[in-house]
Design a protein around this motif. Structure first.
Motif, PDB file in Angstrom:
ATOM      1  N   GLY A 164       0.844  -1.191   0.000  1.00 34.28           N
ATOM      2  CA  GLY A 164       0.000   0.000   0.000  1.00 34.28           C
ATOM      3  C   GLY A 164       0.876   1.236   0.000  1.00 34.28           C
ATOM      4  O   GLY A 164       1.754   1.382  -0.850  1.00 34.28           O
ATOM      5  N   LEU A 165       0.674   2.107   0.999  1.00 38.89           N
ATOM      6  CA  LEU A 165       1.472   3.341   1.063  1.00 38.89           C
ATOM      7  C   LEU A 165       2.673   3.197   1.991  1.00 38.89           C
ATOM      8  O   LEU A 165       3.445   4.136   2.167  1.00 38.89           O
ATOM      9  CB  LEU A 165       0.592   4.513   1.515  1.00 38.89           C
ATOM     10  CG  LEU A 165      -0.456   4.988   0.495  1.00 38.89           C
ATOM     11  CD1 LEU A 165      -1.350   6.056   1.103  1.00 38.89           C
ATOM     12  CD2 LEU A 165       0.194   5.519  -0.784  1.00 38.89           C
ATOM     13  N   THR A 166       2.823   2.047   2.613  1.00 37.87           N
ATOM     14  CA  THR A 166       3.958   1.852   3.519  1.00 37.87           C
ATOM     15  C   THR A 166       5.046   1.044   2.820  1.00 37.87           C
ATOM     16  O   THR A 166       4.781   0.309   1.868  1.00 37.87           O
ATOM     17  CB  THR A 166       3.520   1.109   4.796  1.00 37.87           C
ATOM     18  OG1 THR A 166       2.939  -0.133   4.410  1.00 37.87           O
ATOM     19  CG2 THR A 166       2.526   1.921   5.603  1.00 37.87           C
ATOM     20  N   SER A 167       6.275   1.194   3.319  1.00 40.68           N
ATOM     21  CA  SER A 167       7.397   0.482   2.729  1.00 40.68           C
ATOM     22  C   SER A 167       8.337  -0.008   3.815  1.00 40.68           C
ATOM     23  O   SER A 167       8.487   0.631   4.870  1.00 40.68           O
ATOM     24  CB  SER A 167       8.143   1.402   1.771  1.00 40.68           C
ATOM     25  OG  SER A 167       9.299   0.762   1.308  1.00 40.68           O
ATOM     26  N   GLU A 168       8.995  -1.147   3.529  1.00 35.98           N
ATOM     27  CA  GLU A 168       9.974  -1.685   4.483  1.00 35.98           C
ATOM     28  C   GLU A 168      11.356  -1.086   4.250  1.00 35.98           C
ATOM     29  O   GLU A 168      12.279  -1.361   5.004  1.00 35.98           O
ATOM     30  CB  GLU A 168      10.052  -3.209   4.327  1.00 35.98           C
ATOM     31  CG  GLU A 168       8.757  -3.920   4.705  1.00 35.98           C
ATOM     32  CD  GLU A 168       8.706  -5.364   4.214  1.00 35.98           C
ATOM     33  OE1 GLU A 168       9.633  -5.789   3.510  1.00 35.98           O
ATOM     34  OE2 GLU A 168       7.719  -6.040   4.544  1.00 35.98           O
TER      35      GLU A 168
END
Lengths: 245, 58
Positions: free
Chosen positions: A193-197
């Motif tokens: 989604g809009l988050t990233s690792e």
């Protein structure tokens, strides 16, 4: 002018031809600036990855290209749908202009992915789901380009390419979700989604590069669409007036 | 990056990193060149169409 009127007028080839030139120039400068900033951030400022060392920097050209390869095919599929249903001439031109650009992005994604794979996996190529579906996407692009130019009557070529693009669009979610649906050597998606690792120090140059690639595509697709419109409507009055002898 | 040497060699990955960026750059420049060629072809097509029309009128 209402939004509806604007889109209605945008579908007119002469109107699109006139307004797209300044937009194209602006996109060119924005893409150049963003790509230079992204390269500086990705190649110099971002720290080496704790596992992949400096080899991870290939990501700054590989990920934007791979992302654009999917995005451009979706643009072609949507334009093909609009063109087939509403017979909008501009949509055929945008689809025809986009196909070579999408093929180029896909080629870059495949080659840079190979160059990433060799030091990380020990091989340039494996027939896993992600790589194979991306290769199929490349062949679909070649098919769309070839069909579009294979008929003496441009309208027949446009329709044939549009149908292939609509059928081929099924490959886009397969490429995207292949790393979730099957066990692949390719790493999983870095974005949920809009988050990233990805660490922020490594993430911002990637986002800048992706935006830069987007504007680069915007610039070239406007430029190429203008040419496609002229080729398709070379005997129309507006085209004759635009191109002086 | 801490030094120019590290930048050029990319640790031990320079052999892979620089060809990747080089290939990307070449393809991006080729895209621009091809767009230019397509534009030239389109302009030529319009001019030929005009001269054909003028010939048929005369």
């Amino acid at each position: 002018m209402t939004v509806k009127t604007f889109f209605h007028r945008l579908g007119s080839p002469p109107y699109f031809y006139r307004i797209s030139k300044p937009w194209g120039r602006a996109f060119a400068w924005i893409s150049l600036i963003l790509i230079l900033v992204g390269l500086y951030g990705g190649l110099w400022l971002a720290p080496p990855d704790y596992q992949q060392g400096n080899g991870f920097r290939i990501m700054y050209v590989h990920v934007p290209s791979a992302w654009m390869s999917l995005f451009v095919f979706m643009v072609i599929a949507v334009c093909s749908f609009i063109a087939l249903v509403w017979r909008m001439r501009l949509s055929y031109a945008v689809a025809a202009a986009s196909a070579p650009l999408g093929a180029a992005f896909t080629a870059v994604a495949l080659v840079t992915g190979s160059l990433w794979g060799k030091p990380m996996w020990g091989t340039y190529w494996v027939w896993d789901a992600r790589l194979t579906s991306e290769l199929i996407l490349f062949f679909l692009y070649l098919g769309v380009i070839t069909l579009n130019r294979s008929f003496e009557d441009q309208k027949t070529g446009d329709k044939a390419a549009a149908i292939l693009a609509l059928v081929g669009a099924i490959d886009v979610p397969i490429v995207h979700y292949s790393v979730d649906w099957w066990q692949t050597l390719h790493q999983g998606s870095s974005f949920k989604g809009l988050t990233s690792e990805i660490a922020p120090s490594m993430l911002w140059p990637l986002l800048v590069m992706m935006t830069g690639f987007m504007f680069y595509y915007g610039w070239l697709v406007l430029w190429r669409t203008r040419s496609e419109l002229l080729l398709r409507e070379s005997d129309r009055d507006w085209a004759q007036q635009e191109i002086r002898p | 990056m801490t030094s120019w040497h590290e930048f050029v060699t990319m640790g031990r990955f320079g052999f892979y990193v620089w060809p990747a960026f080089g290939f990307g750059l070449v393809v991006m420049l080729l895209n621009i060149y091809w767009a230019h060629l397509r534009e030239k072809a389109a302009h030529r097509e319009v001019r030929e169409s005009r001269s054909t029309e003028e010939e048929s009128r005369s």
